[in-house]
Design a protein around this motif. Structure first.
Motif, PDB file in Angstrom:
ATOM      1  N   ALA A  46       9.101   2.248  25.426  1.00 30.22           N
ATOM      2  CA  ALA A  46       8.183   2.802  26.420  1.00 30.22           C
ATOM      3  C   ALA A  46       8.593   4.201  26.849  1.00 30.22           C
ATOM      4  CB  ALA A  46       8.114   1.884  27.633  1.00 30.22           C
ATOM      5  N   ASP A  47       9.905   4.453  27.001  1.00 35.19           N
ATOM      6  CA  ASP A  47      10.361   5.743  27.514  1.00 35.19           C
ATOM      7  C   ASP A  47      11.809   5.980  27.102  1.00 35.19           C
ATOM      8  OD1 ASP A  47      10.205   8.120  28.944  1.00 35.19           O
ATOM      9  OD2 ASP A  47      10.845   7.194  30.826  1.00 35.19           O
ATOM     10  N   ASN A  51      20.407  10.063  30.610  1.00 38.60           N
ATOM     11  CA  ASN A  51      21.041   9.341  31.702  1.00 38.60           C
ATOM     12  C   ASN A  51      21.745  10.369  32.581  1.00 38.60           C
ATOM     13  OD1 ASN A  51      22.977   7.940  33.289  1.00 38.60           O
ATOM     14  ND2 ASN A  51      22.864   6.212  31.892  1.00 38.60           N
ATOM     15  N   ASP A  59      18.769   6.693  28.608  1.00 38.56           N
ATOM     16  CA  ASP A  59      18.177   5.479  29.165  1.00 38.56           C
ATOM     17  C   ASP A  59      16.933   5.179  28.339  1.00 38.56           C
ATOM     18  OD1 ASP A  59      19.988   5.024  31.233  1.00 38.56           O
ATOM     19  OD2 ASP A  59      18.908   6.346  32.605  1.00 38.56           O
ATOM     20  N   SER A  61      13.739   2.570  27.922  1.00 40.96           N
ATOM     21  CA  SER A  61      12.936   1.473  28.457  1.00 40.96           C
ATOM     22  C   SER A  61      12.124   0.892  27.311  1.00 40.96           C
ATOM     23  CB  SER A  61      11.988   1.985  29.535  1.00 40.96           C
ATOM     24  OG  SER A  61      12.712   2.592  30.572  1.00 40.96           O
ATOM     25  N   TYR A  62      12.069  -0.433  27.239  1.00 43.73           N
ATOM     26  CA  TYR A  62      11.334  -1.049  26.135  1.00 43.73           C
ATOM     27  C   TYR A  62      10.735  -2.383  26.563  1.00 43.73           C
ATOM     28  CZ  TYR A  62      15.534  -3.889  25.698  1.00 43.73           C
ATOM     29  OH  TYR A  62      16.573  -4.736  25.952  1.00 43.73           O
ATOM     30  N   ASN A  63       9.788  -2.838  25.787  1.00 45.74           N
ATOM     31  CA  ASN A  63       9.161  -4.148  25.973  1.00 45.74           C
ATOM     32  C   ASN A  63       9.256  -4.902  24.656  1.00 45.74           C
ATOM     33  OD1 ASN A  63       8.127  -3.617  28.631  1.00 45.74           O
ATOM     34  ND2 ASN A  63       6.638  -2.282  27.652  1.00 45.74           N
TER      35      ASN A  63
END
Length: 84
Positions: A46-47, A51, A59, A61-63
């Motif tokens: 996702a993003d 960091n 960093d 972000s994932y699903n």
């Protein structure tokens, strides 16, 4: 004999350029159940951003999206093949 500098000096090291994402290849994992059905799990990023607390790290972000599929009508080879 004395070695030294007549005037003090300072220098700056150029900062590391910002890291940018050049591309993302989403991964797919297929799990065959004992009744022949498939579970397809896809990792979707996702993003991605730097960091702030740890320089040089990211960093991410994932699903994880999972779906149960019916028994395929065509057999699937184990190596490097997925249902499309």
């Amino acid at each position: 004999m004395t070695f030294g500098y007549v005037q003090p000096f300072a220098f700056k090291i150029a900062p590391v350029p910002a890291i940018e994402v050049a591309g993302i290849r989403h991964g797919v994992t297929e799990i065959t159940l004992s009744d022949g059905r498939l579970v397809r799990a896809t990792l979707r990023v996702a993003d991605v951003k730097p960091n702030a607390r740890e320089p040089g790290s990211l960093d991410i972000s994932y699903n994880v999206v999972a779906e149960v599929m019916a028994i395929p009508s065509v057999p699937i080879l184990d190596q490097h093949e997925t249902i499309q």
